[in-house]
Design an enzyme around this catalytic site. Structure first.
Site, PDB file in Angstrom:
ATOM      1  N   SER A 195      49.338  27.740  25.290  1.00 58.28           N
ATOM      2  CA  SER A 195      49.253  29.164  25.653  1.00 58.28           C
ATOM      3  C   SER A 195      48.197  29.864  24.805  1.00 58.28           C
ATOM      4  CB  SER A 195      50.612  29.838  25.453  1.00 58.28           C
ATOM      5  OG  SER A 195      51.564  29.287  26.333  1.00 58.28           O
ATOM      6  N   ARG A 209      52.616  16.779  23.000  1.00 62.91           N
ATOM      7  CA  ARG A 209      51.207  16.545  23.323  1.00 62.91           C
ATOM      8  C   ARG A 209      50.559  15.632  22.296  1.00 62.91           C
ATOM      9  NH1 ARG A 209      50.246  22.848  23.434  1.00 62.91           N
ATOM     10  NH2 ARG A 209      51.588  22.389  21.679  1.00 62.91           N
ATOM     11  N   LYS A 241      57.543  31.849  15.488  1.00 63.51           N
ATOM     12  CA  LYS A 241      56.270  31.197  15.180  1.00 63.51           C
ATOM     13  C   LYS A 241      55.119  32.202  15.082  1.00 63.51           C
ATOM     14  CE  LYS A 241      55.190  28.037  18.140  1.00 63.51           C
ATOM     15  NZ  LYS A 241      54.862  26.823  18.903  1.00 63.51           N
TER      16      LYS A 241
END
Ligand code: PNS
Length: 173
Positions: free
Chosen positions: A138, A100, A46
């Site tokens: 993060s 989320r 990613k």
């Protein structure tokens, strides 16, 4: 699809660094399954620019955070290669990830589909992040910490220390 009951699951991730949102997902996984292993990915598809913390640092921070959070029976293992191979090698029948928002769903749906194609016996299980952690990631943590602001409400105390040390030059400058 196999018929065996899943008793061991893997919570995988990059954990760069581990946040209270990750801890929430790991805690939920440990309530649902008797055995949980956290797998820390070495490679990061990613993020083409790599990780902020090394694999050793990310693994160490996670182990310490889980101990602080009373989850020290959960093993943290770094891995390279495919997640399905890691699960097979460790005898885990499922992967648990947190969701989320809808934006997570599309990415996770693609990953789960791919993993299911690679190993049809591997279950993908999704848990909803606690309402306090819906906005925690993060990258948000790194951004705030890099500007010298407080992240103690987003990460375990040991991670806050590591972030402060990592960005020390900017704090001082
Ligand atoms: O914390 P992240 O970045 O959402 O974690 C992503 C991770 C590490 C779980 C994912 O990139 C992964 O499974 N990597 C291992 C390589 C692999 O198995 N790729 C194929 C499935 S997408």
């Amino acid at each position: 699809m196999g018929s065996e009951r899943v008793t061991h699951v893997v919570v995988p991730g990059t954990f760069d660094p581990v946040t209270l949102g990750h801890i929430d997902v790991i805690r939920r996984a440990s309530r649902l399954f008797p055995k949980v292993t956290v797998a820390v990915a070495a490679s990061v598809n990613k993020h083409a620019h790599g990780t902020t913390f090394s694999l050793e640092e990310r693994t160490g921070m996670l182990r310490e955070a889980l101990e602080l959070e009373g989850l020290s029976d959960i093993e943290v293992i770094p891995f390279t290669g495919l997640l399905v191979d890691f699960c097979r090698q460790h005898g885990a029948g499922g992967v648990v990830k947190g969701l989320r928002a809808m934006t997570d769903f599309e990415y996770e749906l693609q990953q789960a589909g791919l993993n299911s194609h690679l190993d049809p016996d591997l279950e993908s299980v999704f848990v909803m992040s606690g309402t306090d952690y819906g906005f925690v990631s993060s990258s948000v943590v790194r951004e705030i910490a890099s500007m010298g602001s407080d992240v103690s409400f987003l990460v375990p105390p040991n991670v806050e220390r590591c972030l402060r040390e990592h960005y020390a030059e900017r704090y001082e400058g």
